[in-house]
Design a protein around this motif. Structure first.
Motif, mmCIF file in Angstrom:
data_model
loop_
_atom_site.group_PDB
_atom_site.id
_atom_site.type_symbol
_atom_site.label_atom_id
_atom_site.label_comp_id
_atom_site.label_asym_id
_atom_site.label_seq_id
_atom_site.Cartn_x
_atom_site.Cartn_y
_atom_site.Cartn_z
ATOM 1 N N GLY A 120 -16.151 6.902 3.898
ATOM 2 C CA GLY A 120 -16.321 5.660 3.136
ATOM 3 C C GLY A 120 -15.145 5.404 2.210
ATOM 4 N N ASP A 121 -14.680 6.452 1.521
ATOM 5 C CA ASP A 121 -13.528 6.292 0.629
ATOM 6 C C ASP A 121 -12.249 6.003 1.412
ATOM 7 N N PHE A 122 -12.100 6.629 2.571
ATOM 8 C CA PHE A 122 -10.961 6.361 3.442
ATOM 9 C C PHE A 122 -10.955 4.882 3.843
ATOM 10 N N LEU A 123 -12.107 4.381 4.257
ATOM 11 C CA LEU A 123 -12.208 2.977 4.674
ATOM 12 C C LEU A 123 -12.002 2.023 3.502
ATOM 13 N N LYS A 124 -12.440 2.428 2.317
ATOM 14 C CA LYS A 124 -12.203 1.605 1.131
ATOM 15 C C LYS A 124 -10.701 1.491 0.869
ATOM 16 N N ASN A 125 -9.991 2.587 1.010
ATOM 17 C CA ASN A 125 -8.534 2.532 0.834
ATOM 18 C C ASN A 125 -7.865 1.721 1.939
ATOM 19 N N LEU A 126 -8.425 1.766 3.135
ATOM 20 C CA LEU A 126 -7.906 0.933 4.215
ATOM 21 C C LEU A 126 -8.077 -0.551 3.855
ATOM 22 N N ALA A 127 -9.211 -0.884 3.248
ATOM 23 C CA ALA A 127 -9.434 -2.263 2.804
ATOM 24 C C ALA A 127 -8.449 -2.644 1.697
ATOM 25 N N LEU A 128 -8.167 -1.724 0.778
ATOM 26 C CA LEU A 128 -7.159 -1.986 -0.250
ATOM 27 C C LEU A 128 -5.795 -2.248 0.389
ATOM 28 N N ALA A 129 -5.458 -1.457 1.398
ATOM 29 C CA ALA A 129 -4.189 -1.669 2.098
ATOM 30 C C ALA A 129 -4.167 -3.060 2.735
ATOM 31 N N GLY A 131 -5.724 -5.693 1.602
ATOM 32 C CA GLY A 131 -5.505 -6.633 0.505
ATOM 33 C C GLY A 131 -4.051 -6.675 0.073
ATOM 34 N N LEU A 132 -3.417 -5.518 0.032
ATOM 35 C CA LEU A 132 -1.999 -5.469 -0.326
ATOM 36 C C LEU A 132 -1.146 -6.155 0.731
ATOM 37 N N LEU A 133 -1.491 -5.959 1.989
ATOM 38 C CA LEU A 133 -0.776 -6.642 3.073
ATOM 39 C C LEU A 133 -0.925 -8.164 2.930
ATOM 40 N N ALA A 134 -2.110 -8.612 2.549
ATOM 41 C CA ALA A 134 -2.324 -10.051 2.338
ATOM 42 C C ALA A 134 -1.433 -10.577 1.223
ATOM 43 N N VAL A 135 -1.251 -9.795 0.167
ATOM 44 C CA VAL A 135 -0.352 -10.203 -0.915
ATOM 45 C C VAL A 135 1.067 -10.368 -0.379
ATOM 46 N N VAL A 136 1.532 -9.395 0.404
ATOM 47 C CA VAL A 136 2.891 -9.451 0.961
ATOM 48 C C VAL A 136 3.054 -10.673 1.857
ATOM 49 N N VAL A 137 2.133 -10.849 2.776
ATOM 50 C CA VAL A 137 2.226 -11.960 3.729
ATOM 51 C C VAL A 137 2.126 -13.298 3.005
ATOM 52 N N ASN A 138 1.179 -13.408 2.101
ATOM 53 C CA ASN A 138 0.972 -14.655 1.365
ATOM 54 C C ASN A 138 2.185 -14.992 0.516
ATOM 55 N N ASP A 139 2.735 -13.993 -0.157
ATOM 56 C CA ASP A 139 3.886 -14.229 -1.024
ATOM 57 C C ASP A 139 5.106 -14.650 -0.212
ATOM 58 N N ARG A 140 5.314 -13.995 0.919
ATOM 59 C CA ARG A 140 6.458 -14.366 1.774
ATOM 60 C C ARG A 140 6.274 -15.755 2.362
ATOM 61 N N HIS A 141 5.053 -16.043 2.807
ATOM 62 C CA HIS A 141 4.758 -17.362 3.377
ATOM 63 C C HIS A 141 4.964 -18.436 2.313
ATOM 64 N N ARG A 142 4.483 -18.175 1.134
ATOM 65 C CA ARG A 142 4.587 -19.135 0.032
ATOM 66 C C ARG A 142 6.035 -19.373 -0.361
ATOM 67 N N SER A 143 6.835 -18.295 -0.443
ATOM 68 C CA SER A 143 8.229 -18.444 -0.859
ATOM 69 C C SER A 143 9.043 -19.207 0.182
ATOM 70 N N ARG A 144 8.703 -19.056 1.451
ATOM 71 C CA ARG A 144 9.399 -19.828 2.487
ATOM 72 C C ARG A 144 9.126 -21.312 2.363
ATOM 73 N N HIS A 145 7.893 -21.646 2.005
ATOM 74 C CA HIS A 145 7.500 -23.069 1.945
ATOM 75 C C HIS A 145 7.871 -23.729 0.625
#
Length: 148
Positions: A120-129, A131-145
């Protein structure tokens, strides 16, 4: 001229970064203050890492665990305030890999409550990862636009 109110997606983005950051700042602070347990828990994982990366022999388990905690606190705090969110999210995701592998190796546990808790804790950290990936993708997408 009145200042424009923040857009809903800007508020949502800030709140999601803050929520992610809180996990890392809190956890990193705890590890920094109570180093012995996490360092002892990471011992087996760090032995395997040292075989693959001899450079790590220069550092004690406590130093490596403390360095990881420092990444969690500093990158987490910077992410919370929106300072270089892509770099912070990338650093946190990178530091989450050894944290998760060292702390929650559920595959080494026999069936039972300990294995279930670690999984369960492993999967929780996978979910955190994720979320962090979403920050990276969203920030890059936003900066391009917004740079056009």
């Amino acid at each position: 001229m009145p200042e424009t109110p923040p857009r809903f997606d800007d508020v949502g983005r800030a709140l999601s970064r803050l929520a992610l950051a809180a996990v890392f700042v809190s956890g990193g602070r705890h590890v920094w203050r109570h180093l012995d347990g996490p360092a002892q828990g990471a011992e087996t994982f760090l032995k395997r890492c040292r075989r693959a990366v001899p450079l790590l022999d220069r550092f004690t388990d406590r130093q490596l665990v403390r360095a990881n905690a420092a990444v969690h606190v500093t990158a987490g705090a910077a992410l919370a305030v929106g300072l270089a969110p892509t770099a912070c999210a990338t650093a946190l995701a990178g530091s989450l890999v050894p944290t998760t592998l060292a702390a929650f190796p559920f595959w080494t546990q026999p069936d039972g409550p300990q294995r279930t808790r670690q999984q369960g804790d492993f999967l929780k950290n996978l979910a955190l990862a994720g979320g962090l990936l979403a920050v990276v993708v969203n920030d890059r997408h936003r900066s391009r636009h917004t740079s056009r």
